[in-house]
Design a protein around this motif. Structure first.
Motif, short mmCIF file in Angstrom:
data_model
loop_
_atom_site.label_atom_id
_atom_site.label_comp_id
_atom_site.label_asym_id
_atom_site.label_seq_id
_atom_site.Cartn_x
_atom_site.Cartn_y
_atom_site.Cartn_z
N TYR A 88 7.97 16.87 66.15
CA TYR A 88 9.29 16.96 65.55
C TYR A 88 10.31 16.49 66.59
O TYR A 88 10.59 17.18 67.55
N GLU A 89 10.82 15.29 66.36
CA GLU A 89 11.65 14.62 67.36
C GLU A 89 13.13 14.74 67.05
O GLU A 89 13.58 14.50 65.93
N GLU A 100 5.68 24.46 65.41
CA GLU A 100 6.26 24.73 64.08
C GLU A 100 7.28 25.86 64.18
O GLU A 100 8.35 25.79 63.56
N ALA A 101 6.96 26.90 64.94
CA ALA A 101 7.88 28.04 65.06
C ALA A 101 9.19 27.63 65.70
O ALA A 101 10.27 28.02 65.24
N MET A 102 9.13 26.81 66.75
CA MET A 102 10.35 26.36 67.41
C MET A 102 11.14 25.42 66.49
O MET A 102 12.37 25.50 66.43
N ARG A 103 10.45 24.57 65.76
CA ARG A 103 11.14 23.69 64.81
C ARG A 103 11.92 24.51 63.79
O ARG A 103 13.09 24.22 63.51
N GLU A 104 11.29 25.55 63.26
CA GLU A 104 11.97 26.40 62.27
C GLU A 104 13.20 27.08 62.85
O GLU A 104 14.26 27.13 62.22
N ILE A 105 13.09 27.59 64.06
CA ILE A 105 14.22 28.25 64.72
C ILE A 105 15.36 27.26 64.92
O ILE A 105 16.51 27.54 64.61
N GLN A 106 15.03 26.08 65.43
CA GLN A 106 16.06 25.09 65.73
C GLN A 106 16.69 24.53 64.45
O GLN A 106 17.90 24.29 64.39
N GLN A 107 15.87 24.32 63.42
CA GLN A 107 16.43 23.85 62.16
C GLN A 107 17.37 24.90 61.57
O GLN A 107 18.39 24.55 60.97
N ALA A 109 19.31 26.60 63.22
CA ALA A 109 20.56 26.47 63.98
C ALA A 109 21.25 25.13 63.68
O ALA A 109 22.24 24.79 64.33
N GLY A 110 20.70 24.37 62.73
CA GLY A 110 21.34 23.13 62.31
C GLY A 110 20.81 21.87 62.97
O GLY A 110 21.33 20.77 62.74
N ILE A 111 19.78 21.96 63.78
CA ILE A 111 19.21 20.78 64.44
C ILE A 111 18.25 20.11 63.47
O ILE A 111 17.38 20.76 62.89
N GLN A 112 18.40 18.82 63.31
CA GLN A 112 17.55 18.05 62.40
C GLN A 112 16.52 17.26 63.19
O GLN A 112 16.83 16.68 64.23
N PHE A 113 15.30 17.21 62.69
CA PHE A 113 14.20 16.53 63.35
C PHE A 113 13.66 15.42 62.46
O PHE A 113 13.73 15.49 61.24
N VAL A 114 13.07 14.44 63.10
CA VAL A 114 12.32 13.40 62.43
C VAL A 114 10.85 13.64 62.78
O VAL A 114 10.47 13.55 63.95
N PRO A 115 10.01 13.98 61.80
CA PRO A 115 8.59 14.18 62.11
C PRO A 115 7.89 12.84 62.29
O PRO A 115 8.16 11.88 61.56
N ARG A 116 7.01 12.77 63.28
CA ARG A 116 6.18 11.59 63.46
C ARG A 116 4.88 12.02 64.12
O ARG A 116 4.80 13.09 64.72
N THR A 117 3.89 11.19 63.99
CA THR A 117 2.58 11.48 64.56
C THR A 117 2.52 10.96 65.99
O THR A 117 2.93 9.83 66.26
N VAL A 118 2.02 11.81 66.90
CA VAL A 118 1.84 11.40 68.30
C VAL A 118 0.40 11.64 68.73
O VAL A 118 -0.28 12.52 68.20
#
Length: 179
Positions: A88-89, A100-107, A109-118
């Motif tokens: 989640y970039e 996933e847990a950190m993505r949910e917390i940050q989202q 708070a209004g932070i948007q991510f672009v998911p991509r495969t690494v």
């Protein structure tokens, strides 16, 4: 040469106080992010230390390659298995994550991510490829926004023994980890 701190919380100053008599030495920076801004390793690089920077955000990886040609720079993430994972970039900050847990917390708070495969590699596999066993391994820095435990699980600390481990803990209270 005066010591200039580039790190967000002066981690480089504390490391320098402990290690300045032993260098130039070796480091690994997992979640290296930008080569200068908030960098724990920049001041060491300027003093002849060399290491491995692991950074899956492509523009930060490119900047590392440009500014740190003496280091090994890897555009991938570290995980318990070599595979592919959803990353989640958030391109403009150091808040990108595999967690996933950190993505949910940050989202939240209004932070948007672009998911991509690494691509992912185990940390001990990276050491096998790039860290000579007969050379001291002075410090390991891990800052991966909630995926720290998984990075640690990917390392063989019986074989590669950093003198110091600098670990960011992204959670005040650890979430329930899935086994």
């Amino acid at each position: 040469m005066p010591f200039i701190s580039y790190a967000q919380n002066f981690e480089d100053v504390m490391l320098w106080r402990a290690l300045k008599l032993f260098g130039p030495g070796r480091y690994i920076d997992v979640g290296a992010n930008h080569p200068t801004h908030h960098s724990v390793t920049r001041a060491f690089y300027e003093r002849g230390w060399r290491g491995i920077n692991v950074e899956p955000v492509e523009h930060y990886y490119s900047a590392l390659c440009e500014e740190r040609p003496g280091d090994v720079n890897l555009c991938l993430a570290v995980a318990p298995q070599a595979s592919e994972l959803t990353f989640y970039e958030h391109r403009e900050t150091g808040l990108s994550t595999l967690s996933e847990a950190m993505r949910e917390i940050q989202q939240g708070a209004g932070i948007q991510f672009v998911p991509r495969t690494v691509q992912t590699q185990r940390l001990d596999s990276i050491c096998e490829a790039y860290m000579p066993l007969d050379t001291p391994f002075h410090f390991l820095k891990i800052d991966v926004e909630g995926f720290e435990r998984q990075v640690l699980e990917s390392m063989d600390f019986m074989r590669w023994r950093p003198w110091i481990v600098v670990l960011e803990s992204a959670f005040d209270k650890q979430p329930d980890w899935e086994d």
